[in-house]
Design a protein around this motif. Structure first.
Motif, mmCIF file in Angstrom:
data_model
loop_
_atom_site.group_PDB
_atom_site.id
_atom_site.type_symbol
_atom_site.label_atom_id
_atom_site.label_comp_id
_atom_site.label_asym_id
_atom_site.label_seq_id
_atom_site.Cartn_x
_atom_site.Cartn_y
_atom_site.Cartn_z
ATOM 1 N N ILE A 30 0.808 -1.211 0.000
ATOM 2 C CA ILE A 30 0.000 0.000 0.000
ATOM 3 C C ILE A 30 0.848 1.270 0.000
ATOM 4 O O ILE A 30 0.398 2.327 -0.451
ATOM 5 N N GLY A 31 2.093 1.176 0.495
ATOM 6 C CA GLY A 31 2.937 2.361 0.550
ATOM 7 C C GLY A 31 3.768 2.589 -0.689
ATOM 8 O O GLY A 31 3.965 3.731 -1.110
ATOM 9 N N THR A 32 4.253 1.504 -1.310
ATOM 10 C CA THR A 32 5.184 1.645 -2.438
ATOM 11 C C THR A 32 4.570 1.327 -3.797
ATOM 12 O O THR A 32 5.121 1.707 -4.823
ATOM 13 N N GLY A 33 3.449 0.581 -3.806
ATOM 14 C CA GLY A 33 2.861 0.183 -5.074
ATOM 15 C C GLY A 33 3.511 -1.042 -5.687
ATOM 16 O O GLY A 33 3.216 -1.395 -6.833
ATOM 17 N N LYS A 34 4.377 -1.719 -4.958
ATOM 18 C CA LYS A 34 5.019 -2.921 -5.480
ATOM 19 C C LYS A 34 3.991 -4.038 -5.616
ATOM 20 O O LYS A 34 3.232 -4.321 -4.691
ATOM 21 N N LEU A 35 3.974 -4.690 -6.789
ATOM 22 C CA LEU A 35 3.082 -5.823 -7.011
ATOM 23 C C LEU A 35 3.597 -7.023 -6.235
ATOM 24 O O LEU A 35 4.727 -7.479 -6.434
ATOM 25 N N LEU A 36 2.774 -7.563 -5.335
ATOM 26 C CA LEU A 36 3.179 -8.655 -4.461
ATOM 27 C C LEU A 36 2.725 -10.018 -4.961
ATOM 28 O O LEU A 36 3.333 -11.033 -4.640
ATOM 29 N N GLY A 37 1.663 -10.059 -5.727
ATOM 30 C CA GLY A 37 1.164 -11.337 -6.228
ATOM 31 C C GLY A 37 -0.131 -11.160 -6.986
ATOM 32 O O GLY A 37 -0.783 -10.117 -6.922
ATOM 33 N N THR A 38 -0.506 -12.221 -7.716
ATOM 34 C CA THR A 38 -1.707 -12.193 -8.543
ATOM 35 C C THR A 38 -2.450 -13.508 -8.409
ATOM 36 O O THR A 38 -1.845 -14.577 -8.371
ATOM 37 N N VAL A 39 -3.759 -13.425 -8.330
ATOM 38 C CA VAL A 39 -4.631 -14.595 -8.338
ATOM 39 C C VAL A 39 -5.481 -14.555 -9.601
ATOM 40 O O VAL A 39 -6.056 -13.510 -9.933
ATOM 41 N N HIS A 40 -5.523 -15.673 -10.317
ATOM 42 C CA HIS A 40 -6.329 -15.781 -11.529
ATOM 43 C C HIS A 40 -7.648 -16.435 -11.158
ATOM 44 O O HIS A 40 -7.712 -17.621 -10.852
ATOM 45 N N LEU A 41 -8.737 -15.656 -11.194
ATOM 46 C CA LEU A 41 -10.061 -16.156 -10.867
ATOM 47 C C LEU A 41 -10.648 -16.923 -12.055
ATOM 48 O O LEU A 41 -10.200 -16.753 -13.193
ATOM 49 N N PRO A 42 -11.684 -17.747 -11.823
ATOM 50 C CA PRO A 42 -12.280 -18.490 -12.940
ATOM 51 C C PRO A 42 -12.918 -17.591 -13.978
ATOM 52 O O PRO A 42 -12.973 -17.932 -15.159
ATOM 53 N N ASN A 43 -13.437 -16.443 -13.590
ATOM 54 C CA ASN A 43 -13.974 -15.461 -14.535
ATOM 55 C C ASN A 43 -14.082 -14.127 -13.820
ATOM 56 O O ASN A 43 -13.821 -14.023 -12.621
ATOM 57 N N SER A 44 -14.464 -13.097 -14.560
ATOM 58 C CA SER A 44 -14.483 -11.750 -13.992
ATOM 59 C C SER A 44 -15.760 -11.444 -13.231
ATOM 60 O O SER A 44 -15.868 -10.388 -12.609
ATOM 61 N N ALA A 45 -16.727 -12.362 -13.244
ATOM 62 C CA ALA A 45 -18.024 -12.082 -12.628
ATOM 63 C C ALA A 45 -18.143 -12.630 -11.218
ATOM 64 O O ALA A 45 -19.224 -12.622 -10.648
#
Length: 425
Positions: A30-45
């Motif tokens: 939240i302070g630096t904007g560094k991307l820490l990780g990503t989760v791929h959901l089954p769809n956007s809904a």
């Protein structure tokens, strides 16, 4: 090619902010904007909720599946089918699956997968769309004069939900049924929030006693958003603007910002702007949204919009009148790759004969490999120039004054597709 993003603020903790971009949830410092990780959901809904045990829950109501992810490691913890008794939604705190029933709410724990006992006053129908896991609206019918009560799903205690504030002058759209939700104060006390269509919010205790009344809009619907934990604060939108409301202190913290409720977080704000991108105004991909997050305490930072440079060199092999096999090489950001795919057509073999909707199109599907490892896939489309007048019976002609071009959508792992225009030199 550039990434075209559509981001909403999912939830945040003291040190992290989680943003949803289509089927992806991205976690940032939240302070630096560094991307820490990503989760791929089954769809956007899917519907997302954050639990106070550090797990976020994703409900895919189309596939009837419930997913759990560790918010720190971004690893999937489980995936299970939802019960088959109803159309489920997630409680705002992520702990409960809820659905309406003939005699009251149905609830299941997302922690144990077991049903949660609920109580109701009688068999009157329940309005799921005006509810959370703790409080429901119970009404006697469908006319403006019917009674409506707020009911605790835990113990069946209820109170009259009719408005206790004075009528707002000249508000002809007022309807006496509120939306109901609850919020816990830092002290652990629960407050029941009743929002009415005149823009007024009533704050009551669990016995129904009116504690505070606050006007958040001008004769219009209110939308409220709670946050993880016992914050005692909510976000709101109305026809007068958006802002934050301190339930415990009965104070509007910010207002008239006209910010999307989906971009609002308690410990920072997410803003967006539209910027132009190559290849310019002639392309359907000419503009993109860029996002900036501003922490409550700290400097603002921008979210990255990925970009790629693609050079394509392929040869074709005729298969039949509607498809061609493609193979060759490509350079993506300086990396040499092998390419294979197919070009297919739409309407190209049909004569125009005055049809207004004649739309000959080339479609291309390509896969990009580094050796045997696939890195990217891409789709390309080219809508050939035609005579558009309804009475024009001429054969459509390719516009030779404009270099042939294809709109490109390039996909890679753990990111939304990048898009742009590929033009023949």
């Amino acid at each position: 090619m550039v990434q075209h993003r559509s981001i909403t603020a999912a939830f945040s903790t003291d040190s992290r902010v989680y943003l949803q971009d289509g089927p992806f949830v991205e976690g940032y410092d939240i302070g630096t904007g560094k991307l820490l990780g990503t989760v791929h959901l089954p769809n956007s809904a899917v519907q997302l909720s954050y639990r106070d045990d550090g797990v976020f829950v994703a409900l895919d109501s189309y596939a009837n599946r419930l997913y759990k992810f560790d918010a720190t490691t971004f690893q999937q913890l489980s995936a299970a089918s939802t019960p088959n008794q109803g159309d489920w939604t997630l409680s705002r705190d992520g702990n409960v699956l809820i659905a309406g029933g003939a005699t009251g709410p149905l609830e299941y724990s997302t922690r144990t997968g077991q049903p949660i006992p609920t109580k109701s006053v009688n068999a009157m129908p329940f309005a799921l769309y005006f509810s959370d896991a703790r409080w429901w609206l119970q009404y006697s019918g469908v006319t403006r004069n019917d009674t409506v009560r707020a009911v605790s799903a835990a113990d069946g205690v209820s109170f009259d939900a009719a408005p206790q504030h004075p009528a707002v002058a000249n508000c002809t759209t007022f309807f006496p049924w509120p939306a109901v939700m609850s919020e816990y104060l830092p002290t652990g006390e629960e407050r029941v929030l009743l929002s009415y269509t005149d823009g007024v919010l009533e704050v009551r205790n669990t016995g129904g006693t009116l504690l505070n009344t606050v006007t958040l809009g001008t004769c219009g619907h209110l939308s409220l958003k709670t946050f993880p934990g016992k914050t005692g604060k909510i976000a709101f939108t109305s026809n007068s603007g958006t802002g934050f409301y301190d339930v415990a202190g009965n104070q509007i913290i910010k207002s008239n910002t006209f910010q999307d409720l989906g971009l609002m977080l308690l410990n920072g704000s997410l803003s967006s702007a539209i910027t132009s991108t190559p290849p310019g105004s002639g392309s359907s991909y000419a503009n993109q949204a860029t996002y900036t997050f501003t922490p409550q305490n700290g400097a603002a930072w921008k979210l990255n919009n990925a970009s790629r440079t693609l050079t394509l060199n392929v040869s074709s092999k005729f298969i039949d009148k509607t498809q061609i096999a493609l193979s060759g090489t490509a350079i993506v950001d300086g990396q040499n790759l092998n390419v294979s795919g197919k070009l297919t057509t739409e309407d190209v073999e049909i004569q125009a004969q005055g049809l207004f909707y004649f739309n000959p199109t080339f479609h291309v599907a390509l896969d990009f490999f580094d050796g045997t490892t696939q890195l990217y896939s891409a789709t390309l489309s080219n809508h050939l120039t035609t005579y558009a007048a309804p009475g024009d019976s001429k054969t459509p002609l390719l516009d030779t004054t404009v270099p042939p071009s294809y709109e490109v959508s390039l996909s890679e792992a753990d990111t939304n597709p990048l898009s742009g225009v590929l033009t023949r030199p």
